[in-house]
Every structure is written in structure tokens, then in C-alpha cells.
Design an enzyme around this catalytic site. Sequence first.
Site, mmCIF file in Angstrom:
data_model
loop_
_atom_site.group_PDB
_atom_site.id
_atom_site.type_symbol
_atom_site.label_atom_id
_atom_site.label_comp_id
_atom_site.label_asym_id
_atom_site.label_seq_id
_atom_site.Cartn_x
_atom_site.Cartn_y
_atom_site.Cartn_z
ATOM 1 C CG ASP A 45 -6.851 5.672 -2.107
ATOM 2 O OD1 ASP A 45 -7.710 5.410 -1.386
ATOM 3 O OD2 ASP A 45 -5.862 6.702 -1.687
ATOM 4 C CE1 TYR A 50 -3.384 11.701 -0.430
ATOM 5 C CE2 TYR A 50 -4.022 10.172 -2.097
ATOM 6 C CZ TYR A 50 -3.818 10.767 -0.820
ATOM 7 O OH TYR A 50 -4.094 9.597 0.241
ATOM 8 C CE LYS A 75 -7.740 8.427 0.653
ATOM 9 N NZ LYS A 75 -6.827 8.708 -0.241
ATOM 10 C CG HIS A 108 -7.705 12.610 3.965
ATOM 11 N ND1 HIS A 108 -7.351 13.122 2.840
ATOM 12 C CD2 HIS A 108 -6.689 11.715 4.123
ATOM 13 C CE1 HIS A 108 -6.123 12.484 2.369
ATOM 14 N NE2 HIS A 108 -5.792 11.727 3.253
HETATM 15 N N1 LIG Z 1 -5.690 8.061 4.060
HETATM 16 C C1 LIG Z 1 -4.710 8.497 4.486
HETATM 17 O O1 LIG Z 1 -4.299 9.312 5.106
HETATM 18 C C2 LIG Z 1 -3.375 8.339 3.503
HETATM 19 C C3 LIG Z 1 -2.176 8.617 3.944
HETATM 20 C C4 LIG Z 1 -0.921 8.241 2.986
HETATM 21 C C5 LIG Z 1 -1.381 7.400 1.849
HETATM 22 N N2 LIG Z 1 -2.614 7.177 1.613
HETATM 23 C C6 LIG Z 1 -2.962 6.308 0.521
HETATM 24 O O2 LIG Z 1 -1.846 5.340 0.336
HETATM 25 C C7 LIG Z 1 -1.246 4.881 -0.730
HETATM 26 C C8 LIG Z 1 0.108 4.382 -0.535
HETATM 27 O O3 LIG Z 1 0.690 4.786 0.598
HETATM 28 P P1 LIG Z 1 2.133 5.520 0.444
HETATM 29 O O4 LIG Z 1 2.168 6.198 -0.792
HETATM 30 O O5 LIG Z 1 2.168 6.316 1.467
HETATM 31 O O6 LIG Z 1 3.314 4.531 0.566
HETATM 32 P P2 LIG Z 1 3.764 2.924 0.063
HETATM 33 O O7 LIG Z 1 2.626 2.718 -0.929
HETATM 34 O O8 LIG Z 1 3.873 2.063 1.362
HETATM 35 O O9 LIG Z 1 4.968 3.444 -0.611
HETATM 36 C C9 LIG Z 1 5.324 3.942 -1.784
HETATM 37 C C10 LIG Z 1 7.113 4.039 -1.969
HETATM 38 O O10 LIG Z 1 7.338 2.683 -2.327
HETATM 39 C C11 LIG Z 1 7.905 2.360 -3.560
HETATM 40 N N3 LIG Z 1 7.465 1.402 -4.111
HETATM 41 C C12 LIG Z 1 6.501 1.143 -4.577
HETATM 42 N N4 LIG Z 1 6.113 -0.306 -5.068
HETATM 43 C C13 LIG Z 1 7.666 -0.747 -4.817
HETATM 44 C C14 LIG Z 1 8.187 -2.056 -5.148
HETATM 45 N N5 LIG Z 1 7.509 -2.989 -5.794
HETATM 46 N N6 LIG Z 1 9.627 -2.120 -4.675
HETATM 47 C C15 LIG Z 1 10.061 -1.304 -4.119
HETATM 48 N N7 LIG Z 1 9.552 0.156 -3.981
HETATM 49 C C16 LIG Z 1 8.343 0.300 -4.250
HETATM 50 C C17 LIG Z 1 7.467 3.706 -4.361
HETATM 51 O O11 LIG Z 1 8.460 4.096 -5.124
HETATM 52 P P3 LIG Z 1 8.101 4.826 -6.900
HETATM 53 O O12 LIG Z 1 6.931 5.402 -6.818
HETATM 54 O O13 LIG Z 1 9.285 5.704 -6.987
HETATM 55 O O14 LIG Z 1 8.133 3.561 -7.765
HETATM 56 C C18 LIG Z 1 7.081 4.717 -3.160
HETATM 57 O O15 LIG Z 1 8.473 5.493 -2.785
HETATM 58 C C19 LIG Z 1 -0.898 6.534 -1.159
HETATM 59 O O16 LIG Z 1 -0.589 6.732 -2.495
HETATM 60 C C20 LIG Z 1 -2.437 7.261 -1.021
HETATM 61 O O17 LIG Z 1 -3.030 6.832 -1.965
HETATM 62 C C21 LIG Z 1 -3.488 7.667 2.330
#
Ligand SMILES: NC(=O)c1ccc[n+]([C@@H]2O[C@H](COP(=O)([O-])OP(=O)(O)OC[C@H]3O[C@@H](n4cnc5c(N)ncnc54)[C@H](OP(=O)(O)O)[C@@H]3O)[C@@H](O)[C@H]2O)c1
Length: 279
Positions: A45, A50, A75, A108
Amino acid sequence: MIEDIYYLNNGYPMPKVGLGVYKIAEEEMEQAVTAALDAGYRAFDTAYFYKNEIALGNALKKSEVPREDLFITSKLWNDYQGYNQTIEFFTKSIENLGTDYLDLFLIHWPCEADGLFIESYKAMEKLYEEGRIRAIGVCNFNQHHLEKLMEATEVVPAVNQIEVHPNFNQQALQEYCDSHDIAVTAWMPLMRNRGLLEYDVITKLAERYNKTPAQIVLRWHLAHNRLVIPKSKTPERIKENYDIFDFNLELTDIAEIDSLNKDERQGNDPDKVRIGTLK
Ligand SMILES: NC(=O)c1ccc[n+]([C@@H]2O[C@H](COP(=O)([O-])OP(=O)(O)OC[C@H]3O[C@@H](n4cnc5c(N)ncnc54)[C@H](OP(=O)(O)O)[C@@H]3O)[C@@H](O)[C@H]2O)c1
């Protein structure tokens, strides 16, 4: 793995667990993609916003996994909303990714006050009809945005990608999407590791199921009929986040995690984001 697949409302298969790549830097991408592919991920994704579409495309190409085995989501960025701009933007996005089609293309943010999401979506419908996108959908659409969109367009969005985690479970929007066969994908599924994974409720369940806190939370999302795109740049965590298909949470445990809801958003409010407000 059959259990890993969600069939979208047009029958197109989408892996339930994908790698979110927001904040994965160009130089970190190859290691993250390799770890993900080795662990079994096939969905990725990304977004123009990004700034890593090119790095993702290069890493996927290098892996030599056949394109048809991958599921790539990108997106439409806010600044490019509008019919013609959407077509031009899409062309640029697939060029960045080094592919000639996307599996899923999403708006988005609605940016409703700017009044362009319907014509943007109509351009996506055209690209979909031409076979250049396998499924189309939206992100960050509340019920009122979805109603407005579906009244004016033909193709029911296949996906609504929204912020969801145990502190913000979006139950009403989830029910609305379920009732219209719009698949909900949770962004920020782990609440960005901001405390959630240390909650007593989560750590106790992790101990009982002999899984990690992140695995408990991801499995909770699946139990609510959601897809997830956890982000990690860390190979062990990438593997851990995919290893969630060998257990099920009991209903009482799902309810216990449900009770953590505070209706508390961490990210931007979709009713406030406008074209140009996010940089
Ligand atoms: N459509 C939208 O508006 C929108 C907005 C935001 C995000 N997104 C998408 O959603 C994805 C995920 O959301 P997000 O990146 O905001 O947050 P998330 O996936 O909830 O959290 C990512 C964080 O959690 C850590 N992490 C991952 N797996 C872990 C585990 N097993 N144990 C402990 N910590 C862990 C990662 O650290 P490390 O990387 O340091 O391991 C990173 O700091 C994004 O990458 C993006 O593709 C979409």
C-alpha cells in the site's frame, strides 16, 4: 493461503494483510519488501504522498515475483483531484511504480469542500472500465461522503481505507460499509505503536494466546471483517504482522478489545482536510 484472501465487491481478490509503506524511506524499501515477500505478503500500500512509489516499484521488480501475483494499491493525491488531472496523475503513478495497471486505486481524502471528488471518481471509473485498474475505491470517506459519491456515480467503491484501531473503532461506519459491500481497510491498525501494544488487555491476551500484542490487534481487525496494512520497516516485525492466520480470538476477547474504544482519532479529520492543507 486461502484465508488470506478477501474477495472485493467485484470479485477481485485482495490479500487481507498488506504492507503499508508510509514513512519507509527509499533506502529502506528493498529490505522491507524482501522481508515482506519472504514472509508471504503480496499486497503493498503506497501513495504519491509517501514519495516512495519509485522505490517500491524498483524493489518489487528486483524481487522477480510475477506482477500478476502482486497486489499494488496507490492513491490519488488531493492536489490532483479533478477529471483530467486524475487521468494524468494515474498515468504518472503507474509510471513511478513501473507497472501498466494498479490493482487498487483510491481517492486519498474526500476534500469535500473543494467539490472535486465526484469528477475524480468518474475518471477512475473510466480507467477501471478500460482495465487499467482492477478495483477502485476511496480513503477517509465518512458515511455522508459515501452517500454523495454513490448517488452520483456507477461503481460502488470496492474499498474504504480509514483510520481504525481499538481506541477508534469506527463501528457505525464499518456497519454502513459492510451493508454496502464496501471492504474496510484499517490504516494505522497498530495505532502507530503509540502505547496500544502495552495496554494490559492486549498484553494479557498476547500471553494467553502465545502471540505478540501486534498479532492480537491485527487478528481483532480481521475478526471485524477488515483488511489491514500494518507498516513496518523492521524485518522481524514484518514477519510477525503476517503470522496471524493460525489462531482465532474468542468472542469475549474480541469484545474486551472492543471495550477499549474511546472514539479518539489520532490522524486528520476527513471533514477538515482540504486540497492544499496536507503537505
Ligand atoms: N489512507 C490514508 O489516509 C492513510 C493514512 C495513514 C496511513 N495509511 C496507510 O496505512 C499504513 C499503516 O498505518 P501507519 O503507518 O500510520 O501505522 P501503523 O501500521 O499502525 O504503525 C506503524 C508503526 O508501528 C510499528 N510497528 C509495526 N509493527 C510492529 C510490531 N509488530 N510491534 C511493534 N511495533 C510495530 C512500526 O515501527 P517500525 O517501522 O520501526 O518497525 C511503526 O512505527 C501506512 O503505512 C499507509 O500505507 C493510509
